[in-house]
Scaffold this active site. Sequence first.
Site, mmCIF file in Angstrom:
data_model
loop_
_atom_site.group_PDB
_atom_site.id
_atom_site.type_symbol
_atom_site.label_atom_id
_atom_site.label_comp_id
_atom_site.label_asym_id
_atom_site.label_seq_id
_atom_site.Cartn_x
_atom_site.Cartn_y
_atom_site.Cartn_z
ATOM 1 N N ASP A 43 18.448 -35.244 27.110
ATOM 2 C CA ASP A 43 17.614 -35.940 26.134
ATOM 3 C C ASP A 43 16.658 -36.945 26.751
ATOM 4 O OD1 ASP A 43 18.583 -34.631 23.925
ATOM 5 O OD2 ASP A 43 20.329 -35.927 23.796
ATOM 6 N N HIS B 22 27.098 -38.933 29.889
ATOM 7 C CA HIS B 22 27.584 -37.716 29.227
ATOM 8 C C HIS B 22 29.089 -37.664 29.354
ATOM 9 C CE1 HIS B 22 27.899 -33.504 28.078
ATOM 10 N NE2 HIS B 22 26.707 -33.668 27.538
#
Length: 433
Positions: free
Chosen positions: A367, A309
């Site tokens: 996710d 991320h």
Amino acid sequence: MTEAPKSAGTATLTYGDTSVELPVMAGSTGPNVIDIRKMYAATDAFTFDPGFTSTAACESALTYIDGDVGTLLHRGYPIDQLASKSSFLEVCHLLLHGELPTASEFAAFENIVTRHTMLHSQFDRFFEGFRRDAHPMAIMVGTVGALSAFYHDSLDIHDARQREISAIRLIAKMPTIAARAYKYHIGQPFVTPRNELSYSENFLRMCFAVPAEDYEVNPVLAKAMDRIFILHADHEQNASTSTVRLAGSSGANPFACIAAGIACLWGPSHGGANEEALNMLKEIGTPDKIPEFIEGVKAKKYKLMGFGHRVYKNYDPRAKVMKESADEVLAAVGDPNDPLFQVAKELERIALNDEYFIERKLFPNVDFYSGITLSAMGFPTSMFTVLFSLARTVGWIAQWQEMMADPSQKIGRPRQLYTGPTERDYVPIQQRG
Ligand code: CMC
């Protein structure tokens, strides 16, 4: 509860013969910012920050992330508390209005959202214009943009009341549009919203009921759906939110801005990652194939989807909650020994102990487990990003509202480092060799 930025001294930039004092500002928490707005006039130089890794593009009081620790707060409230104790509509109120609602405020908010879920009947013709095999995200981009052609009475962006009505319309109608995108894709008739159901129950019913048989909403699935919506509600200035703000900065209407956000979210580095993550788990298939797969990641042949991320350099706090939801949903309707879940857990274990991932601070993001959960709930992979866009609509519109109410707001217009040819004369085609 919003605090005005405070002065935190100055920073001195020396460039050539020029030295310029730049103001430093402090927010309520998080890194200070160096205000470079006057820098170009003083130095005749721009800053260069492709990907905005060091640039704060706006002031915002909605969401705070500390990526090193793995903290995510909405209006100050930690995401794990909201996910376990709140509801999606309550979080919508919090993001839009700054505070958790009182009981009467919540009743009024729920009522107004519930009573705006229907679509203009002519709107349904838009869906029919798409090929049946269209990706539901293509349908979302087109139809959400088309809302601006139907709700003219809430398009005056300079009227706070109209902005509010557009926000409610978007939050209320997204589940209906998303469910229609799905139904159209699979060739089933559309299901009308029912006011006695909660936001998440209603959405599940619109997706899974058929005229021949109604759909009994499983409370475990409704709770999981609501949680998934909460986990995706907002995430400060991510790519799609920045897209919404940039589109809105020109004065575009809110429906067009949200359509722009949906387009950006579709990409595999952003919202499209949940679809890619499940495809990846299927491709790996069994835990014994993981080491070989990891070698391919290290050789940079492909990425480990659902990992890494831009902001989190620690475990994404949303991923923790999502893993719990995956457990609950699989226990209720799936197979707790689901081979893909086993692959995911083993992949996570191996990656978290591998030097390549440790060194780069790569952890599971939201996710990683959402695909397994949504799949067990009955959604095809092509719907995953659609669900993300449904949930993120509140974040987008709350950020848009915040920007529109800011008197210092101006059109977003980045500069560039030009590397093309300098001025030259036009050459007629006969003389070009
Ligand atoms: N798998 C393998 N290596 C990775 C990954 C990954 N998923 N993510 C980053 N790296 C490596 C990258 O190759 C680079 O290595 P090196 O230093 O050797 O060149 C290093 O880590 C730093 O990566 P980066 O590309 O500079 O990081 P970024 O901040 O630009 O990218 C990201 C962030 C999310 C785009 C990226 O981590 C990624 O592509 N992840 C997979 C897609 C994904 O899961 N996206 C969902 C994000 S969460 C939901 C959302 O907010 O949309």
